[in-house]
Scaffold this active site. Structure first.
Site, PDB file in Angstrom:
ATOM      1  N   GLY A  12       0.806  -1.204   0.074  1.00  0.00           N
ATOM      2  CA  GLY A  12       0.048  -0.127  -0.140  1.00  0.00           C
ATOM      3  C   GLY A  12       0.769   1.339   0.044  1.00  0.00           C
ATOM      4  O   GLY A  12       0.333   2.400  -0.626  1.00  0.00           O
ATOM      5  N   ASN A 119       6.923   0.276  10.264  1.00  0.00           N
ATOM      6  CA  ASN A 119       6.470   0.604  11.722  1.00  0.00           C
ATOM      7  C   ASN A 119       6.456  -0.832  12.509  1.00  0.00           C
ATOM      8  O   ASN A 119       6.324  -2.107  11.967  1.00  0.00           O
ATOM      9  CB  ASN A 119       5.189   1.248  11.737  1.00  0.00           C
ATOM     10  N   ASP A 150       5.587  13.446   9.941  1.00  0.00           N
ATOM     11  CA  ASP A 150       5.375  14.264  10.985  1.00  0.00           C
ATOM     12  C   ASP A 150       5.398  15.722  10.720  1.00  0.00           C
ATOM     13  O   ASP A 150       4.778  16.539  11.230  1.00  0.00           O
ATOM     14  CB  ASP A 150       6.341  13.602  12.260  1.00  0.00           C
ATOM     15  N   HIS A 177       8.415   8.296  16.321  1.00  0.00           N
ATOM     16  CA  HIS A 177       7.698   8.195  15.060  1.00  0.00           C
ATOM     17  C   HIS A 177       6.181   7.643  15.773  1.00  0.00           C
ATOM     18  O   HIS A 177       5.662   6.754  14.761  1.00  0.00           O
ATOM     19  CB  HIS A 177       8.105   7.613  14.104  1.00  0.00           C
ATOM     20  N   MET A 228       2.278   8.619   3.325  1.00  0.00           N
ATOM     21  CA  MET A 228       3.497   8.292   3.849  1.00  0.00           C
ATOM     22  C   MET A 228       4.351   7.908   2.527  1.00  0.00           C
ATOM     23  O   MET A 228       5.680   8.038   2.780  1.00  0.00           O
ATOM     24  CB  MET A 228       3.322   6.936   4.645  1.00  0.00           C
TER      25      MET A 228
END
Length: 331
Positions: A12, A119, A150, A177, A228
């Site tokens: 994704g 992540n 961020d 993060h 992202m």
């Protein structure tokens, strides 16, 4: 010219990231890898009329080929966060994925710059460092966790409330993060912005939990993939420029050993003895040239947030190290 590998290119984040990198000047070769669906993705992207070549590789047996001769490795592989998924749920899956991929990088292109998207970043970057150390090729200047999203959210969300040009606004973001480890230093925004304490608190909350906003809006169908991907492409573009000889400013979650002298300020402000922290950095051909000092002292609200972030980060980093200590290298 620069060769870039995207590991997790069919995912994704990986698909839009690969698309944006195909449009990025300075990239001569784009190597796309995933465990499924690569032929269609790569063929589609290869039709875009920029000059970079596109190669694709599928499955574990082709991973080393995907990494051969690469200057920059961007790792976006892994599962995305879903509603109800805890940080530990995410960690239990993605930790082993990052470990295996970093082992392959160490074996095939040990001098590449490594930028991690996967992540939980506060733990996967320490895992990567541990693997590289075990392979005797660790250079703290060459390892980055991409926290650019961020900073992007900070400038965009300020624009939402104050009408400032988001492309011209820069807000330093330090810490980590995820959640309360993300510390936007709104008092140091350039150009300067005037905020009441309530406005600052509301903005910090939204920046810290912007990912939750996307997960909720997608109603169980995904997380922050497009924004992202944009953030990952921007950071990778900065790395490409740096490898090409430019000196570029960014922020990233990095080993503070990348610039021990430059780390003194953020340690004094609350990072203390942590080995990893998101800080402003200057990039060059070899990776992190220096940690860029903050222009001013954070206000009391920001100092408190740095302290909270550091305490959470201590546990996040320890989780990654504990995982590696209890799991021997795969090869």
């Amino acid at each position: 010219m620069v060769a870039v590998a995207v590991i997790g290119a069919a995912g994704g984040i990986g698909q839009p990231l690969s698309l944006l990198l195909k449009l990025t000047p300075g990239i001569s070769r784009l190597s796309l890898y995933d465990i499924v669906n690569m032929p269609g993705v790569a063929t589609d992207i290869s039709h875009i009329n920029t000059n970079s070549s596109v190669e694709f590789y599928v499955g574990q047996s082709q991973l080393s080929n995907a990494l051969r001769g690469i200057n920059i490795v961007v790792i976006s592989a892994g599962v995305a966060r879903k509603p109800g998924m805890t940080r530990n749920d995410l960690f239990s899956i993605n930790a082993s994925i990052v470990r295996e991929l970093i082992e392959a990088v160490a074996d095939t292109c040990p001098k590449a710059l490594i930028a991690i998207v996967t992540n939980p970043l506060n733990s996967t970057v320490p895992i990567a460092a541990h693997v590289l150390k075990s392979k005797n090729c660790y250079n703290p200047k060459r390892l980055f966790g991409i926290t650019t999203l961020d900073s992007i959210r900070a400038s965009r969300f300020v624009r939402d409330t104050h009408g400032i040009d988001a492309m011209e606004l820069h807000v330093p973001v330090v810490g980590g993060h995820s959640g309360n480890t993300i510390v936007p230093l709104l008092s140091m925004a350039t150009p300067q912005i005037k905020l009441s304490q309530k406005e600052m608190e509301d903005l910090v909350q939204r920046i810290q939990y912007g990912g939750d906003e996307v997960v909720k809006a997608k109603d169980g169908e995904g997380s922050a993939t497009l924004s992202m991907a944009y953030a990952g492409a921007r950071f990778t573009s900065s790395l490409v420029q740096a490898v090409g000889g430019a000196q570029v400013m960014e922020s990233a979650f990095v080993p503070l050993a990348a610039d021990s002298q430059g780390a003194h300020q953020i340690r004094r402000l609350g990072a203390n003895s942590l080995d990893f922290f998101a800080v402003p950095i200057e990039l060059g051909k070899t990776g992190t040239l220096r940690i860029v000092p903050l222009d001013a002292e954070p206000n009391m609200l920001e100092l408190k947030a740095i302290d909270i972030a550091a305490r959470t980060l201590k546990d996040n980093i320890a989780q990654g190290i504990k995982y590696m200590d209890s799991n021997q290298p795969l090869h």
